[in-house]
Scaffold this motif. Structure first.
Motif: not given
Lengths: 82, 250
Positions: B76, B79-80, B87-91, B148, B151-152
């Motif tokens: 976590r 990716s953060r 935006d990091y949470r879904p990935w 990514a 979708s963005k």
């Protein structure tokens, strides 16, 4: 397999890995030297500098690894071997 | 060719077999069986560890739950750092899966004495020392960052190809090909190089001398897993973030 092709493959495999290690060697030396300098100047930033240094060293090393992949292809999966 | 390199020594622990595979015929496909076997082992290991860790969740983590929570926090954080707070949470699942799979594959190849298990052809090793595995992982990363970006931003994603100047269009397109290429080659080359160096040293001196190199191999394997995950996150971030948002000084 043609002995000329074999000799050329072995020779160029050695050249590939040897030449590919020159640039990253210089680069890694530079990066490590600068990192040591940075740590000497600011010892409290050591953890951050070390993490970044390791990551960048891995990136530079990958250049040598590309040469190594070419060398391995020449030795073990030679496209010119009949 | 080069049969002299495939020289099994008296211990039968050390022999170099590059390019020998255990072939399975599935329909029209010829697949490398040994890669599948070790991949299934790695996947099984990860699934079992996750199940054990989440079966009896405690408020104060102990044992395997503690370990898996540490791993989760690590990916976590990774990716953060790359994707940013927003935006990091879904990935996290994608990047965490990549990291854990590559890490456990690399280390299982180095730590588990697969060579003791005899196969009719080929030998068991880390799944990541086969180019097909790493290319598959790298293409997954490609798909992920295209997804990514789309979708963005929708079709506006293509604006990034001509954003600063259309002159760089060929290079921008080329980049989409070099990204998976360099990702896959880096991982494949590093892992195969580790195993080759260890195998050559074991061939020369079977005892004790290869140990430092094995330790170095463990270290580089871990770093490579980290590099792969970091780069995947960085590519996804590059696709998500707005290209023209930051103002450059002239």
């Amino acid at each position: 397999m043609d002995p000329i092709v074999q000799a050329a493959s072995v020779f160029s495999a050695a050249l590939a890995i040897g030449l590919a290690s020159i640039g990253p060697g210089i680069g890694q030396g530079n990066a490590a030297g600068q990192a040591v300098e940075g740590i000497a100047r600011q010892p409290e930033a050591e953890g951050k500098i070390r993490g970044t240094l390791l990551l960048t060293l891995a990136f530079m090393e990958s250049l040598t690894i590309y040469g190594l992949v070419i060398a391995l292809v020449l030795l073990f999966a030679n496209p010119f071997a009949v | 060719m080069l049969n002299f390199i495939v020289a099994p020594n008296s211990f039968h622990l050390a022999s170099l077999e590059v390019g020998h595979h255990l072939y399975w015929q599935i329909g029209n496909l010829r697949v490398h069986g040994q890669v599948f076997l070790v991949s299934w082992f790695v996947i099984g290991l990860l699934v079992i560890a996750s199940l054990l860790a989440t079966r009896n969740v405690q408020r104060v983590p102990r044992g395997i739950q503690n370990l898996m929570e540490y791993a989760l926090e690590y990916v976590r954080e990774l990716s953060r750092n790359q994707l940013g707070e927003k935006d990091y949470r879904p990935w996290v699942p994608f990047i965490g899966t990549l990291f854990l799979f590559i890490f456990v594959s690399n280390w299982s190849g180095a730590l588990i004495p697969w060579k003791l298990i005899k196969l009719p052809e080929g030998e068991l090793a880390a799944p990541t020392n086969d180019i097909n595995t790493t290319v598959a992982l790298a293409l997954l990363v490609s798909l992920a960052y295209f997804y990514a970006g789309f979708s963005k931003k929708g079709l506006g994603y293509f604006a990034k190809y001509i954003q600063p100047t259309p002159i760089l269009l060929p290079i921008a397109i080329l980049e989409d090909f070099t990204k998976p290429l360099s990702l896959s080659f880096r991982l494949f080359g590093n892992i195969l190089a580790d195993e080759l160096v260890v195998a050559v040293l074991v061939l020369l001196v079977p005892l004790f001398v290869p140990l430092p190199v094995m330790l170095l191999g463990l270290f580089t394997s871990a770093i490579q897993a980290l590099v792969f995950a970091t780069l995947a996150a960085a590519y996804i971030h590059e696709a998500i973030e707005g290209h023209g948002e930051e103002e450059h000084a002239p």
